[in-house]
Design an enzyme around this catalytic site. Structure first.
Site, PDB file in Angstrom:
ATOM      1  N   ARG A  36       2.682  -9.340 -21.203  1.00 37.48           N
ATOM      2  CA  ARG A  36       3.527  -8.237 -20.757  1.00 37.48           C
ATOM      3  C   ARG A  36       3.779  -7.187 -21.838  1.00 37.48           C
ATOM      4  NH1 ARG A  36       9.161  -9.787 -18.060  1.00 37.48           N
ATOM      5  NH2 ARG A  36       7.705 -11.084 -16.888  1.00 37.48           N
ATOM      6  N   HIS A  82      -1.663  -8.131 -10.422  1.00 39.09           N
ATOM      7  CA  HIS A  82      -0.399  -8.074 -11.176  1.00 39.09           C
ATOM      8  C   HIS A  82       0.768  -8.428 -10.262  1.00 39.09           C
ATOM      9  CE1 HIS A  82       1.577  -6.867 -14.891  1.00 39.09           C
ATOM     10  NE2 HIS A  82       2.469  -6.176 -14.204  1.00 39.09           N
ATOM     11  N   TYR A 126       3.524  10.259  -2.396  1.00 37.45           N
ATOM     12  CA  TYR A 126       3.260  11.690  -2.464  1.00 37.45           C
ATOM     13  C   TYR A 126       2.262  12.071  -3.548  1.00 37.45           C
ATOM     14  CZ  TYR A 126       7.547  11.897   0.322  1.00 37.45           C
ATOM     15  OH  TYR A 126       8.485  11.728   1.284  1.00 37.45           O
TER      16      TYR A 126
END
Length: 750
Positions: A36, A82, A126
């Site tokens: 991570r 993931h 978007y």
């Protein structure tokens, strides 16, 4: 009712709470560190970034291709590779596309991806994205067995352990993250310079950090700025892998007419949100903590333009900016902590040379694996071509066997001594391919592949050739993304830290000439100008002029008293000259029993000689005597019955001391100790009386004396008075002033 079988509960195994916590916390820590928070030194990526780029490649979002919705990319990443929240993955994607966050963006975004003011990006439904050319360079060769793959979290897919990384991403883009018990913070650098340092390291594997920094002079931030660290600090930081950098905003002044100006900030430090910066400056301005600042305005559009107006035209621009650098985020400390996963497995703090070497070693592994992969492909193709050539030369027999035999493959192998691969290639060949099957073409391809194979075998057997090939690849990256390109041009400049050490209050004071007047009874005032007629000054009854000194309103006035203390007054704060002034004892804490000995204008860097009535003294730097409070600063320590007697400028190379016994001693100034506080050392030896006067002068020009009428003469014949410090000296020469003193203080007087 039938008896029901009741199963016994599983046995409970006791376990120590400490052991359980240690085991679980260790597993969590390892997961955070390895999967991570820390980047891999080889490709400079954390797992989420690596998975994002790999998923975009699987979606064929190449730099020359079209865009896809970010929601599609995020969906593939969290669904296949993931197993974390979609928002965290989208945030990572957004950061890879921000030109103010990434020195070399890896994602080409279309839509609202946030801004330097700190505004968030639009929702992932978007926005659209595709890879940049740099991301493609990181993935180049991934299908050629250059890196290892591992199963994804659900075992249904495979993902790369590391990317081939033809681009030096770790140093070029930097990285930051917080793991368990460790953290990383690597600032971005210029890729052109990183490539130059790597090329030098290939030729000189034992190169020093100092040499590498001639090619890589420091970070290069996407937001520009000015790096003001010294070379020694940079060398130590890059040698150890730990340190920090001082980064300042870039600014210039614009003339507004009539002697006025305004400051324009065009670049702010890396990682600083512009809106937060301006808000903090406005708060400090309202709190009156920025006395030099008049107003601030944000006129930024696509480029940054912060307008800073000074309080008045007399404010020095450099001083105003220095104050802003100290109190706001216009100056930032960028940490350096190169904690990375070495070889993808070991968390370790590496220096600059080690980071570059591990990337180069990785590129060599990629080169060898790619060459071996290509070698296997060539061997397979050569084997197939051998079979096709046999089929061409025996085409009728091959057709007959295929038509008549129930199992043509074993028959072909037995008839023409083919391999299984060759026989399979012949059987899988389409009929339309027969017209293309020509001996010349087969032999030409065979010769070309044979030549390529020989080159690959030679490459794999030569370390020198491998490093030459890697150097050529790095030069190609340097040409593609170097300083000659708009993206690769260096943005952060390096500059020396300006030496500005002026009180902020002084900048608000108009510099004007004044004459500071001190009376015998201690009344002080400041007259405007230097040309006033002192004879016309009026004083209190039974009071007269003691000293008048020429100064500027920006000067500090230093006073030395018989208690061995120095006091400091601001010339701009002294009462005006229309009245008779004010008692100086109201401005400083001076006992009635003590008197003022000297009053002079502070000159930074000058040295003084201070001495007591018993003949002890020393040299002190004038910067050390400036007092910050009205209590003054004790410099000359005194014993019982002693008092401070004098203070003289130490300008010269010899000291002349005269006692009350009218004996004169001359000795080198070097024999007098330099202290910041103390009693000092013995200047002259006395049987009776004490010290009368001290003068520092230049031996080559002689000792100056002044009589009561103000006439000055110079004594050059001083050999008979020369001796060691603390000697008794000789009787003063003829014509010595009746006062027994030299008659000069050495301080400038009106």
């Amino acid at each position: 009712m039938a008896d029901e079988t009741i199963l016994a509960p599983p046995p409970i195994e006791p376990i120590r709470l400490k052991d359980a916590l240690e085991e679980r916390y260790l597993a969590y820590a390892l997961s955070t560190i390895m999967h991570r928070a820390l980047p891999d030194v080889r490709d400079g990526l954390k797992p989420v970034h690596r998975r994002l780029l790999f998923a975009m490649r699987q979606l064929k979002l190449d730099p020359a291709g079209g865009f896809k919705k970010c929601a599609r990319v995020v969906g593939d990443v969290i669904g296949k590779y993931h197993p974390h929240g979609d928002q965290s993955v989208y945030d990572a994607l957004v950061r890879l596309a921000q030109s103010f966050s990434q020195r070399y963006p890896l994602v080409d975004g279309q839509g609202n991806f946030g801004n330097i003011d700190g505004d968030n990006a639009a929702a992932m439904r978007y926005t659209e994205a595709r890879m940049t050319a740099i991301a493609a360079a990181l993935l180049d060769g991934i299908d050629e067995d250059t890196v290892d793959f591992r199963e994804t979290y659900d075992g249904e897919e495979e993902e790369p352990v590391v990317l081939p990384a033809a681009f030096p991403n770790l140093l070029a883009n930097g990285s930051s993250g917080i793991a368990v018990g460790m953290a990383t913070s690597i600032p971005p650098h210029n890729a052109d310079e990183v490539c130059d340092a790597a090329l030098y390291l290939i030729k000189h594997p034992k190169a020093s950090v100092e040499t590498l920094l001639t090619y890589l002079p420091g970070p290069d931030f996407p937001t520009g700025g000015v790096l003001v660290d010294d070379t020694a600090g940079l060398v130590e930081a890059y040698r150890t892998g730990r340190g920090s950098f001082r980064l300042r905003a870039r600014w210039h002044t614009e003339d507004t007419g009539r002697g006025g100006y305004q400051i324009i900030v065009t670049e702010i430090p890396y990682g600083v949100q512009k809106s937060r910066l301006i808000e903090k400056m406005a708060d400090l301005l309202q709190a009156k903590k920025l006395p030099l600042l008049g107003d601030i305005d944000d006129e930024s559009a696509e480029d940054i333009r912060i307008v800073i107006e000074p309080k008045s035209r007399n404010v020095d621009a450099a001083l105003l900016m220095e104050q802003l650098f100290r109190l706001t985020e216009l100056e930032a400390r960028i940490p350096l902590n190169m904690t990375v996963l070495s070889k993808g497995q070991v968390p370790q703090v590496l220096g600059l040379a080690q980071v570059l070497q591990e990337w180069l070693d990785h590129r060599r592994v990629v080169l060898r694996r790619r060459s071996e992969h290509r070698l296997r492909e060539i061997d397979h193709r050569l084997e197939v071509l051998g079979g096709l050539l046999i089929a061409y030369l025996n085409l009728d027999e091959v057709i007959r066997i295929i038509r008549n035999e129930d199992e043509p493959k074993p028959a072909l192998i037995a008839r023409f001594a083919l391999t299984d691969v060759q026989a399979e290639a012949i059987l899988n060949m389409r009929l339309r391919s027969l017209r293309k099957l020509e001996e010349i073409e087969i032999r030409a391809e065979n010769d070309r592949l044979t030549t390529e194979r020989e080159g690959l075998v030679e490459l794999l057997g030569s370390d020198e050739m491998q490093w030459d090939r890697i150097s050529a690849e790095i030069k190609g990256i340097k040409k593609q993304f170097g300083k000659a390109t708009p993206l690769g041009k260096r943005k952060t400049v390096t500059a020396a830290l300006p030496d500005i050490d002026v009180a902020v209050e002084e900048a608000l004071i108009d510099k004007e000439p004044v004459t500071v007047v001190l009376s015998e009874k201690g009344w002080i005032r400041a007259l405007k100008g230097h040309d006033g007629d002192l004879a016309k000054l009026t004083f209190k009854t039974d009071d007269v002029l003691k000293v008048a000194i020429k100064a500027q309103t920006t000067d500090k006035i230093v006073l030395f008293a018989t208690n061995g203390k120095f006091y400091t007054l601001e010339a701009s704060e002294l009462p005006g000259g229309r009245g008779q002034g004010e008692p100086v004892r109201l401005m400083i804490d001076l006992d009635e029993a003590d008197e003022l000995l000297e009053t002079f204008v502070h000159k930074p860097g000058r040295k003084l000689v201070v001495a007591s009535s018993v003949g002890n003294g020393f040299v002190v730097t004038e910067d050390e005597v400036v007092a910050q409070t009205r209590k003054g600063k004790q410099v000359l320590n005194l014993g019982d019955g002693e008092r401070a007697l004098l203070c003289r400028p130490a300008e010269g190379d010899a000291v002349a001391v005269v006692g009350e016994n009218r004996r004169l001693l001359v000795f080198p100034l070097a024999e007098l100790n330099e202290l910041t506080r103390g009693r000092g050392v013995r200047l002259q030896k006395y049987k009776d009386g004490g010290l009368a006067d001290v003068q520092v002068f230049t031996a080559a020009t002689g000792l100056k004396l002044s009589d009561t009428s103000g006439r000055v003469r110079t004594v050059t014949e001083l050999d008979e008075f020369k001796g060691a410090r603390a000697a008794a000296g000789s009787a003063v020469p003829k014509g010595w002033p009746k006062s027994g003193r030299f008659g000069l203080t050495g301080f400038e007087t009106a």
